[in-house]
Write an enzyme that holds these catalytic residues in place. Structure first.
Site, PDB file in Angstrom:
ATOM      1  N   SER A 347      11.321  22.511  32.088  1.00 36.93           N
ATOM      2  CA  SER A 347      10.088  22.926  33.041  1.00 36.93           C
ATOM      3  C   SER A 347      10.878  22.919  34.418  1.00 36.93           C
ATOM      4  O   SER A 347      11.675  23.542  34.772  1.00 36.93           O
ATOM      5  CB  SER A 347       9.174  21.865  32.795  1.00 36.93           C
ATOM      6  N   ASP A 461       6.223  25.948  27.849  1.00 35.81           N
ATOM      7  CA  ASP A 461       6.814  24.639  28.532  1.00 35.81           C
ATOM      8  C   ASP A 461       7.622  23.812  27.544  1.00 35.81           C
ATOM      9  O   ASP A 461       6.799  23.122  26.450  1.00 35.81           O
ATOM     10  CB  ASP A 461       5.739  24.141  29.061  1.00 35.81           C
TER      11      ASP A 461
END
Length: 593
Positions: A347, A461
């Protein structure tokens, strides 16, 4: 030739000395040693040859006199190297004790001399000498603990440089690599003019006298080049980065070419500036092979550290705006002289790590990331919430502006980004492909940003599965791992006591009460990370140095906390480095810069 009488020959003539030198037999009486020695069998195994295959019945214990064996798992076509068995160690005892078939395949990584102890001899040894049985058990436990702790076993000690063509400056690279290795231990360079006429015993003496030996092969499939390939723990395939992709002729002539490929790494030599696109071209022809970019002495020093398991890997977690603290961490590490040899992240940590892998200075990181995340809100291109709250076009555009069209393979440092593959339900490790695209996948918070669709699969993610991917770095077995966890502090709290939202006509007054309540963006972001808590805890345990800057006062979406988060990461890292024990300080090179 008598003038080249080696240690292996001496041991064959005096097997009692051999047995007494091994922990397994140490302390046994002379009569017992003599009985065992009389039944030892001697054999030589050329590099690439198989000693035994997984699934075979165990029939003997083997003692490595010279050379090195590799322990492999997996199918023959795609073996995975689990461990190396260097001279002075034994292999095969686990199968003899368990009575089960061999659990792994063992091959000679290079020309290897062995002493073979048949099973009946081993059985008599452990039955009549309980101390030997205890030592065998201790050896097995030690190997299992080492494997659990670090993955593969002994780091490579012998390296063969295999130039792809005569246009490669292999001699210059060899000299600089040996100089870099000499800063880590005793190192020696062996060229054909010196080593071609000698026997395996001579090579064993050279390797015994040094911590590292570099063999310089020739581009063509000569006798010397074939010998160098067989002699190597690790092959470095040297290529001139701008040159057209081509084969290494010597590899095609070896019967164990597939085994050689399994222990090879690609080294791309650049003339000063990094040749754009070279990594992508060469790696496409050598899928799955580790690669290194070399522009000068600093890169060669990094390659030496990584090859010998003395590298320093940096792993950066996700955490939204708290990820800005990674910039302060990097600044503190660089000021302390700690080299960063490889980078991975999830991320926001993947974005920050990509900047490090791209070679950005701290000032450049601050400038580029401020422009992308502070000067503009990357999450305000709202859309009809069918797939996500925002369209994602703005994040994609900002990532492309920051990183351009570079491929991951063309970053100066080894790098990986983590995403979650919703199609398979597993984490995905991205070491190849368009950098901006896989960064976009790594930050695709479910419900906030739309997923990345690629090859029929859906990626979101990486924090949904692995927010601190230390395990991926650890599996590379390259050395020390520094983990930076910016997502462990409490994400948010609330001071309301409600179950349902009020009717639509009362929402405006509800928001005006100035109560502390999370927004939908905060809820979705945090919910996307919560399932990786166990993996994150495991990642913390696998680090050599864990950094957790205090960031409870930084909101996950608090882009305005840019400078504060950077400062928190910097101050925390400086304090942790100053408090380190001397051994870890030395391994990290703190103060060396």
């Amino acid at each position: 030739m008598e003038g080249d009488l080696g240690e292996t020959t001496v041991l064959r003539r005096n097997p009692l000395a051999l047995l007494d030198s091994l922990p397994l037999f140490r302390g046994l009486g002379l009569a017992a040693l003599a009985e065992i020695a009389a039944e030892l069998e001697w054999q030589s195994l050329p590099g690439g040859a198989t000693l035994f295959e997984a699934g075979e019945a165990p029939d003997a214990l083997y003692i490595v006199l010279a050379g090195c064996l590799g322990v492999y798992a997996g199918v023959r076509e795609q073996p995975t190297l689990l461990a190396r068995i260097p001279a002075g160690e034994t292999v095969g005892e686990m199968g003899l004790l368990s009575g089960h078939v061999r659990s792994a395949t063992v091959r000679a990584l290079r020309d290897t001399d062995l002493a073979r102890m048949p099973r009946p001899v081993f059985d008599r040894l452990v039955l009549s000498h309980p101390a030997a049985m205890l030592r065998v058990t201790q050896l097995i436990v030690q190997r299992l603990e080492t494997a659990a702790r670090r993955g593969t076993g002994t780091a490579p000690r012998t390296f063969t440089l295999l130039p792809q063509s005569g246009a490669v400056d292999a001699d210059g690279f060899a000299s600089e690599l040996v100089a870099a290795l000499a800063r880590l231990g005793r190192a020696e360079l062996v060229r054909s003019v010196r080593g071609a006429a000698h026997t395996s015993q001579w090579f064993h003496r050279v390797e015994s006298a040094n911590d590292f030996v570099v063999y310089l092969a020739e581009p063509g499939p000569t006798t010397w080049s074939k010998l160098c390939v067989r002699q190597a723990d690790s092959l470095l395939l040297l290529a001139h980065a701008p040159a057209p992709v081509g084969p290494w002729p010597v590899l095609d002539t070896l019967p164990a070419a597939r085994s050689a490929d399994a222990r090879a790494e690609l080294v791309l030599l650049h003339a000063g500036e990094l040749q754009g696109g070279a990594g992508k071209r060469w790696c496409a022809a050598l899928p799955g092979m580790a690669h290194h970019h070399v522009r000068g002495p600093d890169d060669i020093a990094r390659v030496a550290r990584l090859l010998t398991g003395r590298g320093i890997g940096l792993v950066l977690s996700g955490g939204g705006a708290r990820g800005f603290a990674h910039i302060g961490v990097v600044r503190a590490l660089r000021e302390a002289g700690v080299p960063i040899d490889s980078v991975g992240g999830t991320s926001m940590g993947a974005i920050m790590g990509a900047g490090v892998a791209a070679g950005w200075s701290v000032a450049e990181m601050i400038e580029r990331l401020r422009r992308s995340f502070v000067d503009t809100n990357p999450l305000n291109d709202y859309t009809l919430p069918v797939v996500s709250l925002v369209a994602g076009r703005k994040v994609s555009r900002l990532l492309r502006q920051a990183f351009g069209e570079v491929a991951i393979e063309d970053l100066p440092l080894p790098f990986y980004a983590i995403s979650a593959n919703l199609t398979t339900g597993r984490g995905a490790v991205h070491r190849r492909g368009e950098l901006w695209r896989w960064l976009r996948a790594s930050v695709a918070i479910p419900g906030v940003l739309p997923p990345v669709f690629d090859g029929g699969e859906v990626y979101v993610d990486g924090g949904a599965i692995n927010n601190l991917p230390v395990d991926v770095m650890r599996e590379m077995n390259r050395g020390i791992v520094i983990g930076v966890d910016v997502g462990s502090d409490t994400a948010f709290t609330a001071d309301i006591h409600e179950v349902d939202l009020p009717p639509l006509w009362r929402l405006f007054s509800w928001f005006r009460r100035h109560k502390r309540r999370p927004t939908i963006l905060q809820i979705l972001w945090r919910a996307g990370m919560i399932n990786s808590a166990a993996a994150t805890a495991a990642g913390r345990e696998q680090t050599d140095l864990l950094l957790q800057p205090p960031l409870a006062d930084v909101d996950l979406l608090g882009w305005h906390s840019f400078e504060h988060a950077i400062d928190a990461g910097y101050r925390h890292t400086r304090a942790r480095l100053e408090a380190l024990a001397a051994p870890l300080r030395e391994r990290l090179g703190v103060g060396a810069g």
